[in-house]
Design a protein around this motif. Structure first.
Motif, short mmCIF file in Angstrom:
data_model
loop_
_atom_site.label_atom_id
_atom_site.label_comp_id
_atom_site.label_asym_id
_atom_site.label_seq_id
_atom_site.Cartn_x
_atom_site.Cartn_y
_atom_site.Cartn_z
N LEU A 34 7.51 59.32 12.57
CA LEU A 34 8.66 59.58 13.45
C LEU A 34 9.23 60.95 13.11
N THR A 35 8.38 61.94 13.06
CA THR A 35 8.80 63.27 12.60
C THR A 35 9.42 64.12 13.70
N THR A 36 9.64 63.53 14.88
CA THR A 36 10.29 64.23 15.97
C THR A 36 11.76 63.87 16.01
N SER A 37 12.61 64.82 16.30
CA SER A 37 14.04 64.55 16.40
C SER A 37 14.32 63.44 17.42
N ARG A 38 15.16 62.50 17.05
CA ARG A 38 15.54 61.38 17.91
C ARG A 38 14.31 60.65 18.44
N ALA A 39 13.35 60.41 17.58
CA ALA A 39 12.10 59.77 18.01
C ALA A 39 12.32 58.43 18.69
N MET A 40 13.29 57.65 18.19
CA MET A 40 13.60 56.37 18.82
C MET A 40 15.08 56.29 19.18
N GLY A 41 15.79 57.33 18.91
CA GLY A 41 17.22 57.33 19.15
C GLY A 41 17.60 58.15 20.36
N GLY A 42 18.89 58.20 20.62
CA GLY A 42 19.35 58.97 21.77
C GLY A 42 20.79 59.37 21.60
N THR A 43 21.39 59.79 22.67
CA THR A 43 22.78 60.22 22.65
C THR A 43 23.71 59.03 22.77
N ALA A 44 24.97 59.24 22.42
CA ALA A 44 25.95 58.17 22.52
C ALA A 44 26.12 57.69 23.96
N SER A 45 26.00 58.61 24.91
CA SER A 45 26.21 58.25 26.32
C SER A 45 25.02 57.52 26.92
N GLN A 46 23.81 57.90 26.51
CA GLN A 46 22.62 57.30 27.10
C GLN A 46 21.99 56.22 26.24
N GLY A 47 22.15 56.33 24.93
CA GLY A 47 21.56 55.34 24.05
C GLY A 47 20.12 55.65 23.69
N GLY A 48 19.52 54.74 22.89
CA GLY A 48 18.17 54.93 22.40
C GLY A 48 17.19 53.91 22.96
N THR A 49 16.09 53.74 22.25
CA THR A 49 14.94 52.99 22.75
C THR A 49 15.25 51.57 23.22
N PHE A 50 16.09 50.85 22.49
CA PHE A 50 16.35 49.45 22.82
C PHE A 50 17.77 49.21 23.35
N THR A 51 18.34 50.20 23.97
CA THR A 51 19.67 50.07 24.54
C THR A 51 19.74 48.91 25.53
N ASN A 52 20.74 48.05 25.34
CA ASN A 52 20.98 46.90 26.23
C ASN A 52 19.83 45.91 26.29
N CYS A 53 19.01 45.87 25.24
CA CYS A 53 18.00 44.81 25.13
C CYS A 53 18.69 43.60 24.51
N THR A 54 19.45 42.91 25.32
CA THR A 54 20.40 41.91 24.84
C THR A 54 19.75 40.65 24.26
N SER A 55 18.45 40.44 24.50
CA SER A 55 17.76 39.27 23.95
C SER A 55 17.02 39.58 22.65
N LEU A 56 17.05 40.84 22.24
CA LEU A 56 16.30 41.25 21.05
C LEU A 56 17.08 40.85 19.79
N THR A 57 16.45 40.04 18.94
CA THR A 57 17.12 39.57 17.73
C THR A 57 16.50 40.09 16.45
N THR A 58 15.30 40.69 16.53
CA THR A 58 14.68 41.20 15.33
C THR A 58 13.78 42.40 15.64
N LEU A 59 13.75 43.35 14.72
CA LEU A 59 12.88 44.52 14.78
C LEU A 59 12.30 44.73 13.40
N SER A 60 11.02 45.10 13.33
CA SER A 60 10.39 45.35 12.04
C SER A 60 9.60 46.66 12.09
#
Length: 201
Positions: free
Chosen positions: A112-138
């Motif tokens: 993940l050597t790229t800036s914001r590889a899975m993230g994003g801005t506060a206004s737009q969010g990142g990869t799993f924004t509003n994934c309301t059923s997601l309970t675990t990530l590994s």
């Protein structure tokens, strides 16, 4: 069920015979459950061009690199994403708004050597924004050298998500444990961050 397999690159051309016109406001792609192929140039086109909002599973067993994102935003029926051979890339907001997503396999993700590889801005969010059923990530394959010089790869990763538990290898606590994105729970609510996976080298 259809299996799309192509040596080299899987692209819109391979799927075009199964697609309807873009003017169809209610396309039915429920038969596209598996996409089997590699796209090292523009992974975004695999999903964007077929527009499978009825798809429940996204399985790309040979994809190793993601450039930008897979453009699954607001695929509200998507429950499972198997990216088990993806080793590196920039995900952007790939799964933003996938409210039914409960399972994501990122077992080989190590770069993940790229800036914001899975993230994003506060206004737009990142990869799993509003994934309301997601309970675990590994993230079992991440290691101390996975991030390059950046410290914002996970910014707002879980914006709009409540009660998700995120697992990392034990040796990463000294590397990313103090990052603001980690200590703030990746922008989510009641996020649990555990460094309980086997150490990586």
């Amino acid at each position: 069920m259809y299996y799309f397999t192509q040596n080299g690159s899987l692209s819109y051309a391979a799927l075009k015979p199964f697609a309807t016109t873009t003017n169809n406001t209610s396309p039915n792609y429920s038969y596209v459950n598996y996409l089997d192929g590699t796209d090292n140039v523009s992974a975004v086109n695999i999903i964007r061009q077929i527009g499978v909002n009825t798809m429940k599973q996204l399985i790309l067993p040979n994809l190793t690199y993601i450039n930008s994102q897979l453009s699954c935003e607001n695929y509200t029926n998507l429950e499972k994403a198997d990216l088990s051979n993806v080793e590196s890339g920039k995900f952007g907001r790939t799964f933003k708004g996938c409210t039914a997503l409960t399972e994501i396999n990122l077992s080989k993700l190590s770069d993940l050597t790229t800036s914001r590889a899975m993230g994003g801005t506060a206004s737009q969010g990142g990869t799993f924004t509003n994934c309301t059923s997601l309970t675990t990530l590994s993230f079992p394959a991440l290691k101390s050298t996975s991030f390059g010089s950046y410290t914002n790869q996970f910014d707002m990763l879980l914006k709009g998500v409540t009660g998700c538990t995120v697992h990392f290898p034990s040796n990463l606590q000294s590397v990313i444990g103090s990052w603001s994105s980690v200590t703030s729970g990746f922008g989510g609510t009641n996020t649990t961050v555990l460094f309980d996976l086997p150490a990586t080298t």
